[in-house]
Design a protein around this motif. Sequence first.
Motif, PDB file in Angstrom:
ATOM      1  N   LYS A  48      64.861  31.656  30.204  1.00  0.00           N
ATOM      2  CA  LYS A  48      64.575  33.070  30.422  1.00  0.00           C
ATOM      3  C   LYS A  48      63.062  33.222  30.560  1.00  0.00           C
ATOM      4  O   LYS A  48      62.333  33.040  29.588  1.00  0.00           O
ATOM      5  CB  LYS A  48      65.089  33.878  29.239  1.00  0.00           C
ATOM      6  N   SER A  49      62.614  33.526  31.786  1.00  0.00           N
ATOM      7  CA  SER A  49      61.172  33.595  32.000  1.00  0.00           C
ATOM      8  C   SER A  49      60.667  35.004  31.708  1.00  0.00           C
ATOM      9  O   SER A  49      61.260  35.996  32.118  1.00  0.00           O
ATOM     10  CB  SER A  49      60.815  33.182  33.421  1.00  0.00           C
ATOM     11  N   ASN A  50      59.565  35.069  30.977  1.00  0.00           N
ATOM     12  CA  ASN A  50      58.941  36.326  30.618  1.00  0.00           C
ATOM     13  C   ASN A  50      57.467  36.220  30.993  1.00  0.00           C
ATOM     14  O   ASN A  50      56.711  35.506  30.345  1.00  0.00           O
ATOM     15  CB  ASN A  50      59.114  36.590  29.118  1.00  0.00           C
ATOM     16  N   LEU A  51      57.077  36.889  32.074  1.00  0.00           N
ATOM     17  CA  LEU A  51      55.701  36.832  32.545  1.00  0.00           C
ATOM     18  C   LEU A  51      54.931  38.029  32.008  1.00  0.00           C
ATOM     19  O   LEU A  51      55.377  39.165  32.120  1.00  0.00           O
ATOM     20  CB  LEU A  51      55.660  36.828  34.075  1.00  0.00           C
ATOM     21  N   LEU A  52      53.785  37.748  31.424  1.00  0.00           N
ATOM     22  CA  LEU A  52      52.940  38.792  30.851  1.00  0.00           C
ATOM     23  C   LEU A  52      51.794  39.084  31.811  1.00  0.00           C
ATOM     24  O   LEU A  52      51.873  38.793  32.997  1.00  0.00           O
ATOM     25  CB  LEU A  52      52.433  38.320  29.484  1.00  0.00           C
ATOM     26  N   GLY A  53      50.723  39.635  31.312  1.00  0.00           N
ATOM     27  CA  GLY A  53      49.565  39.961  32.147  1.00  0.00           C
ATOM     28  C   GLY A  53      48.782  38.722  32.536  1.00  0.00           C
ATOM     29  O   GLY A  53      49.146  37.589  32.230  1.00  0.00           O
ATOM     30  N   MET A  54      47.650  38.938  33.194  1.00  0.00           N
ATOM     31  CA  MET A  54      46.778  37.851  33.632  1.00  0.00           C
ATOM     32  C   MET A  54      46.317  37.049  32.415  1.00  0.00           C
ATOM     33  O   MET A  54      45.999  37.613  31.367  1.00  0.00           O
ATOM     34  CB  MET A  54      45.586  38.470  34.363  1.00  0.00           C
ATOM     35  N   SER A  55      46.267  35.730  32.552  1.00  0.00           N
ATOM     36  CA  SER A  55      45.987  34.882  31.400  1.00  0.00           C
ATOM     37  C   SER A  55      44.546  34.968  30.923  1.00  0.00           C
ATOM     38  O   SER A  55      44.273  34.804  29.743  1.00  0.00           O
ATOM     39  CB  SER A  55      46.334  33.427  31.724  1.00  0.00           C
ATOM     40  N   LYS A  56      43.590  35.210  31.812  1.00  0.00           N
ATOM     41  CA  LYS A  56      42.164  35.318  31.494  1.00  0.00           C
ATOM     42  C   LYS A  56      41.608  34.048  30.863  1.00  0.00           C
ATOM     43  O   LYS A  56      40.664  34.089  30.090  1.00  0.00           O
ATOM     44  CB  LYS A  56      41.884  36.508  30.582  1.00  0.00           C
ATOM     45  N   ARG A  57      42.210  32.934  31.160  1.00  0.00           N
ATOM     46  CA  ARG A  57      41.676  31.659  30.712  1.00  0.00           C
ATOM     47  C   ARG A  57      40.985  31.014  31.890  1.00  0.00           C
ATOM     48  O   ARG A  57      41.281  31.292  33.028  1.00  0.00           O
ATOM     49  CB  ARG A  57      42.796  30.761  30.200  1.00  0.00           C
ATOM     50  N   GLY A  58      40.075  30.144  31.626  1.00  0.00           N
ATOM     51  CA  GLY A  58      39.396  29.470  32.718  1.00  0.00           C
ATOM     52  C   GLY A  58      37.987  29.993  32.909  1.00  0.00           C
ATOM     53  O   GLY A  58      37.370  30.553  32.005  1.00  0.00           O
ATOM     54  N   ASP A  59      37.476  29.841  34.107  1.00  0.00           N
ATOM     55  CA  ASP A  59      36.096  30.169  34.427  1.00  0.00           C
ATOM     56  C   ASP A  59      35.936  31.677  34.619  1.00  0.00           C
ATOM     57  O   ASP A  59      36.376  32.238  35.621  1.00  0.00           O
ATOM     58  CB  ASP A  59      35.669  29.421  35.687  1.00  0.00           C
ATOM     59  N   THR A  60      35.299  32.338  33.666  1.00  0.00           N
ATOM     60  CA  THR A  60      35.130  33.789  33.707  1.00  0.00           C
ATOM     61  C   THR A  60      34.258  34.215  34.875  1.00  0.00           C
ATOM     62  O   THR A  60      34.544  35.232  35.534  1.00  0.00           O
ATOM     63  CB  THR A  60      34.497  34.274  32.391  1.00  0.00           C
ATOM     64  N   TYR A  61      33.202  33.467  35.142  1.00  0.00           N
ATOM     65  CA  TYR A  61      32.269  33.830  36.209  1.00  0.00           C
ATOM     66  C   TYR A  61      32.951  33.812  37.574  1.00  0.00           C
ATOM     67  O   TYR A  61      32.854  34.771  38.340  1.00  0.00           O
ATOM     68  CB  TYR A  61      31.073  32.879  36.190  1.00  0.00           C
ATOM     69  N   LEU A  62      33.667  32.745  37.879  1.00  0.00           N
ATOM     70  CA  LEU A  62      34.355  32.654  39.174  1.00  0.00           C
ATOM     71  C   LEU A  62      35.452  33.700  39.300  1.00  0.00           C
ATOM     72  O   LEU A  62      35.622  34.309  40.353  1.00  0.00           O
ATOM     73  CB  LEU A  62      34.963  31.265  39.354  1.00  0.00           C
ATOM     74  N   ARG A  63      36.197  33.909  38.218  1.00  0.00           N
ATOM     75  CA  ARG A  63      37.265  34.908  38.248  1.00  0.00           C
ATOM     76  C   ARG A  63      36.681  36.296  38.506  1.00  0.00           C
ATOM     77  O   ARG A  63      37.207  37.068  39.307  1.00  0.00           O
ATOM     78  CB  ARG A  63      38.043  34.883  36.936  1.00  0.00           C
ATOM     79  N   THR A  64      35.551  36.609  37.879  1.00  0.00           N
ATOM     80  CA  THR A  64      34.899  37.895  38.086  1.00  0.00           C
ATOM     81  C   THR A  64      34.431  38.056  39.518  1.00  0.00           C
ATOM     82  O   THR A  64      34.615  39.119  40.136  1.00  0.00           O
ATOM     83  CB  THR A  64      33.701  38.041  37.127  1.00  0.00           C
ATOM     84  N   LEU A  65      33.828  37.004  40.077  1.00  0.00           N
ATOM     85  CA  LEU A  65      33.377  37.071  41.467  1.00  0.00           C
ATOM     86  C   LEU A  65      34.543  37.294  42.425  1.00  0.00           C
ATOM     87  O   LEU A  65      34.453  38.102  43.356  1.00  0.00           O
ATOM     88  CB  LEU A  65      32.642  35.792  41.850  1.00  0.00           C
TER      89      LEU A  65
END
Length: 132
Positions: A48-65
């Motif tokens: 049973k898959s339950n997808l939540l919001g964006m994970s916000k893990r990883g490179d913050t700078y690149l994700r922001t850009l």
Amino acid sequence: KLAMIPGIGPITASALVASIGDAKNFDGGRQVAAWLGLVPRQHSSGGKSNLLGMSKRGDTYLRTLLIHGARSVIYRVSQRADACSWISSVVNRRNKNVAAVALANKNARIAWALLAHDRQFDAGYVHSTAVA
């Protein structure tokens, strides 16, 4: 090559190339998007898959850009009267912030494909499978 993608400018393109390095180290575009934290967080069990919001893990700078570039594309598309693109349909269905993350995810996958396969960006590109 990457700066030709709508929503990716020279700063984002150079940051992506510097951070990703050899794109062939990743198995696919989804792995790059997950590495940047642009995919939904999963809380799944027992098939049973339950997808939540964006994970916000990883490179913050690149994700922001990437997200800010996507927001600028959404703003420009909303100003045109004949907006009949993929992103305009997403904005009509969902929130603008959700659409911005979806476009940032799509741009990260496109960037991986361009780097891994050494291609130029083509807005009308359609993947064709070899028919024998």
